[in-house]
Design a protein around this motif. Sequence first.
Motif, PDB file in Angstrom:
ATOM      1  N   LEU A   1       0.772  -1.157  -0.079  1.00 32.33           N
ATOM      2  CA  LEU A   1      -0.043   0.052   0.002  1.00 32.33           C
ATOM      3  C   LEU A   1       0.981   1.307  -0.022  1.00 32.33           C
TER       4      LEU A   1
ATOM      5  N   GLY B   1       0.295   4.961   1.070  1.00 35.93           N
ATOM      6  CA  GLY B   1      -0.817   5.968   1.610  1.00 35.93           C
ATOM      7  C   GLY B   1      -2.235   5.402   1.493  1.00 35.93           C
ATOM      8  N   GLY B   2      -2.387   4.193   1.725  1.00 37.81           N
ATOM      9  CA  GLY B   2      -3.771   3.463   1.724  1.00 37.81           C
ATOM     10  C   GLY B   2      -4.226   3.081   0.348  1.00 37.81           C
ATOM     11  N   HIS B   3      -3.364   3.568  -0.695  1.00 43.29           N
ATOM     12  CA  HIS B   3      -3.802   2.994  -2.167  1.00 43.29           C
ATOM     13  C   HIS B   3      -3.069   1.990  -2.581  1.00 43.29           C
TER      14      HIS B   3
ATOM     15  N   ALA C   1       0.169   8.058  -3.217  1.00 44.10           N
ATOM     16  CA  ALA C   1      -0.533   8.037  -2.146  1.00 44.10           C
ATOM     17  C   ALA C   1      -1.869   8.725  -2.153  1.00 44.10           C
TER      18      ALA C   1
END
Length: 317
Positions: A39, A41-43, A207
């Motif tokens: 991942l 930044g969460g993406h 991100a």
Amino acid sequence: MTKKHGKHQGAADGQKDSAKASQGAAGTGEPLAGSAPALVGGHIPIVPRPAPGIVMVEPGETVSLAAIDASTDGGFEKEAARELLKAERTRIQALQERLYAEHKRSLLVVFQAIDTGGKDGTIRSVFEGVNPQGCRVWSFKVPSTAELDQDFLWRYHLRTPGRGMIGIFNRSHYEDVLVVRVKDLAPEPVWRERYGLINDFERLLTASGTTVLKFFLHISKDEQKERLEARIAEPEKHWKFDPADLVERKSWGAYQKAFEDALSRCSTPYAPWLVVPANRKWYRNLVVARTIADTLEAMAPQFPEAKEGIEGLKVED
Ligand code: AMP
Ligand code: MG
């Protein structure tokens, strides 16, 4: 072509290569255990799907441009390639509409090459027919004094694509480790630090939902000679000829070295470099278009849900 490069060449199984590149601790270049994409930044970063003949640089790999044949045609035939290119444009146009409608993510397509390398021609060909409203091209020239008053990334960051948009950089933040290095426009410790800063910048973009696709158009020195000669000989190409290109050509070796370092140091799991053999324009256009279409497809942009109660609504006279 070295064995190592052969291994990472895009092919029908480009997907496999992408899956491999998507493993890795973001920013470190270290491979992660297991097969789940790292991942950022969460993406989950969307890694490019390189078309046949394109060399995807693996994080940590040292690139030798001399080992990559700039004349490769990936096994395509010229006439068939033109038809295939039309189909790829149609795919890009349809996917771009979805990306725009979805309004959640964006795509940044970066083009770097030596003078006459084909950046303008590729952009003109590949993005033909794309809705101009969802797409912006930025060509970066010598920075203005106002731009030089800011940090080196400022003028690029101002122009990164917003949600739903495709941004195209004709030259980019990489100039600050290319021409700046070759022409000694900044002290070495300054440009050396930029590789890491560029990786951090691209990580920030990733991100934030931007897929970063970076194409290096690789031509041979002989091919550049022919293209410069054509610009001198053909009146309709005179406008493209810059006598400074002849001076820059004397630094061919220094530019190749600077390209190799940029490709080697700034290929990350989330934004790997793609080296495009670019002596044959028809082949170059096809594989760049296909890579963009396949990458957009992997992003899988979705039309937003219809507003509630829309079905059966009547429009009054
Ligand atoms: P062209 O793309 O042929 O119109 O030329 C643009 C010129 O701007 C090229 O010679 C680039 O090397 C130069 N250029 C682009 N970015 C920078 C930069 N950050 N610093 C210095 N020169 C640059
Ligand atoms: Mg030029």
